[in-house]
Design a protein around this motif. Structure first.
Motif, PDB file in Angstrom:
ATOM      1  N   ARG A  48       0.829  -1.199   0.000  1.00 27.95           N
ATOM      2  CA  ARG A  48       0.000   0.000   0.000  1.00 27.95           C
ATOM      3  C   ARG A  48       0.868   1.256   0.000  1.00 27.95           C
ATOM      4  O   ARG A  48       0.594   2.226  -0.712  1.00 27.95           O
ATOM      5  CB  ARG A  48      -0.927  -0.015   1.209  1.00 27.95           C
ATOM      6  CG  ARG A  48      -2.094  -0.988   1.055  1.00 27.95           C
ATOM      7  CD  ARG A  48      -3.082  -0.856   2.209  1.00 27.95           C
ATOM      8  NE  ARG A  48      -2.542  -1.422   3.453  1.00 27.95           N
ATOM      9  CZ  ARG A  48      -2.766  -2.660   3.880  1.00 27.95           C
ATOM     10  NH1 ARG A  48      -3.523  -3.461   3.171  1.00 27.95           N
ATOM     11  NH2 ARG A  48      -2.256  -3.083   5.006  1.00 27.95           N
ATOM     12  N   ALA A  55       2.138   1.763  -3.487  1.00 22.95           N
ATOM     13  CA  ALA A  55       1.190   1.622  -4.589  1.00 22.95           C
ATOM     14  C   ALA A  55       1.619   0.504  -5.522  1.00 22.95           C
ATOM     15  O   ALA A  55       1.687   0.652  -6.732  1.00 22.95           O
ATOM     16  CB  ALA A  55       1.038   2.933  -5.356  1.00 22.95           C
ATOM     17  N   LYS A 102      -2.753  12.099  -3.099  1.00 21.93           N
ATOM     18  CA  LYS A 102      -4.058  11.921  -2.460  1.00 21.93           C
ATOM     19  C   LYS A 102      -5.176  11.945  -3.503  1.00 21.93           C
ATOM     20  O   LYS A 102      -6.123  11.173  -3.430  1.00 21.93           O
ATOM     21  CB  LYS A 102      -4.305  13.038  -1.425  1.00 21.93           C
ATOM     22  CG  LYS A 102      -3.909  12.670  -0.032  1.00 21.93           C
ATOM     23  CD  LYS A 102      -4.681  13.453   1.028  1.00 21.93           C
ATOM     24  CE  LYS A 102      -4.677  14.948   0.754  1.00 21.93           C
ATOM     25  NZ  LYS A 102      -4.784  15.761   1.991  1.00 21.93           N
ATOM     26  N   ASP A 108      -5.681   8.760  -4.991  1.00 20.78           N
ATOM     27  CA  ASP A 108      -5.869   7.687  -4.028  1.00 20.78           C
ATOM     28  C   ASP A 108      -6.963   6.737  -4.442  1.00 20.78           C
ATOM     29  O   ASP A 108      -6.826   5.525  -4.384  1.00 20.78           O
ATOM     30  CB  ASP A 108      -6.232   8.273  -2.659  1.00 20.78           C
ATOM     31  CG  ASP A 108      -5.241   7.836  -1.610  1.00 20.78           C
ATOM     32  OD1 ASP A 108      -4.271   7.175  -1.989  1.00 20.78           O
ATOM     33  OD2 ASP A 108      -5.436   8.163  -0.425  1.00 20.78           O
ATOM     34  N   HIS A 109      -8.036   7.319  -4.883  1.00 21.28           N
ATOM     35  CA  HIS A 109      -9.218   6.529  -5.217  1.00 21.28           C
ATOM     36  C   HIS A 109      -8.936   5.490  -6.297  1.00 21.28           C
ATOM     37  O   HIS A 109      -9.709   4.577  -6.529  1.00 21.28           O
ATOM     38  CB  HIS A 109     -10.321   7.458  -5.717  1.00 21.28           C
ATOM     39  CG  HIS A 109     -10.006   8.014  -7.068  1.00 21.28           C
ATOM     40  ND1 HIS A 109     -10.473   7.438  -8.223  1.00 21.28           N
ATOM     41  CD2 HIS A 109      -9.221   9.043  -7.443  1.00 21.28           C
ATOM     42  CE1 HIS A 109     -10.008   8.123  -9.252  1.00 21.28           C
ATOM     43  NE2 HIS A 109      -9.249   9.097  -8.804  1.00 21.28           N
ATOM     44  N   ASP A 136      -6.891   3.177  -6.294  1.00 23.18           N
ATOM     45  CA  ASP A 136      -6.584   1.840  -5.780  1.00 23.18           C
ATOM     46  C   ASP A 136      -7.825   1.012  -5.481  1.00 23.18           C
ATOM     47  O   ASP A 136      -8.838   1.507  -5.037  1.00 23.18           O
ATOM     48  CB  ASP A 136      -5.749   1.951  -4.499  1.00 23.18           C
ATOM     49  CG  ASP A 136      -4.337   2.394  -4.821  1.00 23.18           C
ATOM     50  OD1 ASP A 136      -3.912   2.189  -5.962  1.00 23.18           O
ATOM     51  OD2 ASP A 136      -3.686   2.948  -3.921  1.00 23.18           O
ATOM     52  N   ARG A 194       0.689   5.335  -9.560  1.00 19.61           N
ATOM     53  CA  ARG A 194      -0.742   5.623  -9.467  1.00 19.61           C
ATOM     54  C   ARG A 194      -1.224   6.383 -10.680  1.00 19.61           C
ATOM     55  O   ARG A 194      -2.264   6.084 -11.242  1.00 19.61           O
ATOM     56  CB  ARG A 194      -1.031   6.450  -8.229  1.00 19.61           C
ATOM     57  CG  ARG A 194      -1.234   5.579  -7.052  1.00 19.61           C
ATOM     58  CD  ARG A 194      -2.267   6.084  -6.059  1.00 19.61           C
ATOM     59  NE  ARG A 194      -2.179   5.199  -4.906  1.00 19.61           N
ATOM     60  CZ  ARG A 194      -1.902   5.593  -3.680  1.00 19.61           C
ATOM     61  NH1 ARG A 194      -1.728   6.870  -3.426  1.00 19.61           N
ATOM     62  NH2 ARG A 194      -1.822   4.725  -2.707  1.00 19.61           N
TER      63      ARG A 194
END
Lengths: 157, 157
Positions: free
Chosen positions: A68, A71, A149, A152-153, A155, B30
């Motif tokens: 985590r 990533a 941030k 973030d979504h 993931d 990401r």
DNA sequence: CAGTCATGACAACCAAGGTGTCATGTCGGG
DNA sequence: CCCGACATGACACCTTGGTTGTCATGACTG
């Protein structure tokens, strides 16, 4: 100098952040190659180096935690940890918080190895010119953090 | 707040830049995944998207120029350009400066495709919170730029 | 106690991106 | 004006970072 100090409006923000992103790609690849180069004489793969770095900075962690944090899929991290374990660079210790998921910790050999690598990389970074100030680096960290941030979504896993 | 505005001493600089680098990795991955996701409905590969983006921003370029700009081998860029050409997204035009190395330019179709993609990504970036200011983003760009320069010597090819 | 969730372990698999090589062109210098 | 150095295009092969999928087991929660 007008609204230099006030938050950017969303549209403008989007444009500017694109510029940031445009730098991240090349930077990532160059850094990766540079790191790789410093590694070839040693015996660490990039992935193993990443694992050791993470443990060096944050102390013992579980495999999923590392995934985590970076990533990266936990499966990949697991492979790297296994690889590192085979080389005697890390060991697992029992986790007080969860009996099944053990914490990974560098061995002395691992700590030495990563210390050496980091020292070499640190020396490289020292050469960075441009007279960067504390404020600038801090701002940079904040921007990248926000960007992270915002993504973030992305993931799920 | 002491020497907040004066350049950092090298040692400290090295340490701080490591923090920056630590963010670049996750951010890169990401972002890549996020971009990929926005692409799957369309028909662009990540590489083709990168080529189109580059041309969109900088105007027509030669293949080796793109490689250097993105810190990617010219061979890989060439492959992406070929792929893009097959899809009718880019075309080569004669280069006034060098007869052999032609400039690559997006076709109308290519320009439309990349425009669409960029618009979608822009919308995503707009959501970034944290009230980032112009000054912060500018500082971030400067730091990343310096970092990139410091790693410049890494290239050979 | 049951159902859900997280973890470990293992197996395919993918694709980004590199390396190596060769032929052809271009260009600067003697 | 030619020659050697360098840049480009083209193509083949390969490494490896990283994912997805699956399954069984152990952990936590209602």
């Amino acid at each position: 100098m007008t609204d230099h100090e006030t938050p950017l409006p969303p549209d403008e923000l989007g444009r500017r952040l694109t510029e940031v992103y445009d730098l991240v790609g090349p930077l990532y690849r160059r850094a990766q190659r540079s790191v790789e180069r410093g590694l070839t004489d040693g015996e660490l793969s990039l992935g193993v180096r990443a694992v050791l770095t993470l443990l060096h900075r944050n102390g013992p962690m579980t495999v999923p935690q590392m995934g985590r944090a970076q990533a990266i899929s936990r499966q990949f991290v697991q492979r790297m940890v296994n690889e590192a374990a085979e080389q005697g660079l890390v060991e697992s210790i029992s986790n007080p918080a969860h009996r099944r998921s053990s914490l990974i910790r560098p061995t002395e050999k691992g700590a030495a190895a990563i210390g050496e690598v980091l020292r070499r990389e640190h020396a490289l970074l020292r050469e960075t010119g441009g007279g960067l100030t504390d404020a600038e680096v801090t701002a940079c960290l904040r921007v990248l953090g926000e960007l992270l941030k915002a993504l973030d979504h992305v993931d799920d896993d």
